[in-house]
Write a protein that holds these residues in place. Structure first.
Motif, PDB file in Angstrom:
ATOM      1  N   LEU A  22     -10.600  -2.500   5.379  1.00  0.00           N
ATOM      2  CA  LEU A  22     -10.259  -1.559   4.112  1.00  0.00           C
ATOM      3  C   LEU A  22      -9.339  -0.512   4.578  1.00  0.00           C
ATOM      4  O   LEU A  22      -8.392  -0.031   3.967  1.00  0.00           O
ATOM      5  CB  LEU A  22     -11.496  -0.979   3.392  1.00  0.00           C
ATOM      6  N   GLU A  23      -9.559   0.072   5.828  1.00  0.00           N
ATOM      7  CA  GLU A  23      -8.805   0.917   6.629  1.00  0.00           C
ATOM      8  C   GLU A  23      -7.513   0.418   6.717  1.00  0.00           C
ATOM      9  O   GLU A  23      -6.695   1.406   6.670  1.00  0.00           O
ATOM     10  CB  GLU A  23      -9.587   1.453   7.958  1.00  0.00           C
ATOM     11  N   VAL A  25      -5.918  -1.785   5.320  1.00  0.00           N
ATOM     12  CA  VAL A  25      -5.361  -1.906   3.792  1.00  0.00           C
ATOM     13  C   VAL A  25      -4.780  -0.535   3.368  1.00  0.00           C
ATOM     14  O   VAL A  25      -3.488  -0.306   2.729  1.00  0.00           O
ATOM     15  CB  VAL A  25      -6.048  -2.461   2.930  1.00  0.00           C
ATOM     16  N   ARG A  26      -5.578   0.345   3.828  1.00  0.00           N
ATOM     17  CA  ARG A  26      -5.029   1.889   3.090  1.00  0.00           C
ATOM     18  C   ARG A  26      -3.911   2.163   3.866  1.00  0.00           C
ATOM     19  O   ARG A  26      -2.892   2.590   3.508  1.00  0.00           O
ATOM     20  CB  ARG A  26      -6.372   2.794   3.455  1.00  0.00           C
ATOM     21  N   TRP A  27      -3.927   2.085   5.441  1.00  0.00           N
ATOM     22  CA  TRP A  27      -2.759   2.227   6.126  1.00  0.00           C
ATOM     23  C   TRP A  27      -1.480   1.656   5.587  1.00  0.00           C
ATOM     24  O   TRP A  27      -0.349   1.945   5.768  1.00  0.00           O
ATOM     25  CB  TRP A  27      -3.075   2.140   7.733  1.00  0.00           C
ATOM     26  N   ALA A  29      -0.942   0.306   2.751  1.00  0.00           N
ATOM     27  CA  ALA A  29      -0.545   0.722   1.529  1.00  0.00           C
ATOM     28  C   ALA A  29       0.298   2.091   1.680  1.00  0.00           C
ATOM     29  O   ALA A  29       1.277   2.307   1.038  1.00  0.00           O
ATOM     30  CB  ALA A  29      -1.668   1.072   0.591  1.00  0.00           C
ATOM     31  N   ILE A  30      -0.119   3.216   2.579  1.00  0.00           N
ATOM     32  CA  ILE A  30       0.625   4.315   2.870  1.00  0.00           C
ATOM     33  C   ILE A  30       1.901   3.976   3.418  1.00  0.00           C
ATOM     34  O   ILE A  30       3.004   4.423   3.144  1.00  0.00           O
ATOM     35  CB  ILE A  30      -0.292   5.044   3.786  1.00  0.00           C
TER      36      ILE A  30
END
Length: 58
Positions: A22-23, A25-27, A29-30
């Protein structure tokens, strides 16, 4: 008792991996959002340059 330790270890490992995914995926996306904004800005700049050059040739 040993089976319960295995279950706790597997669930803990799965939660750690899920957190890492999840971390990531977040990065991603950013980074993707920043790249998209940069592409839009470059397209606008190139478009204005093309319009300016075509107007100057007339």
């Amino acid at each position: 008792m040993r089976a319960m330790l295995w279950v706790v270890a597997v669930v803990g490992g799965a939660l750690v991996l899920l957190g890492l995914i999840l971390e990531a995926v977040r990065w991603l996306a950013i980074i993707g959002a920043v790249a998209l904004i940069a592409a839009v800005v470059l397209a606008v700049v190139k478009g204005r340059q093309a319009m300016h050059h075509s107007a100057g040739r007339r």
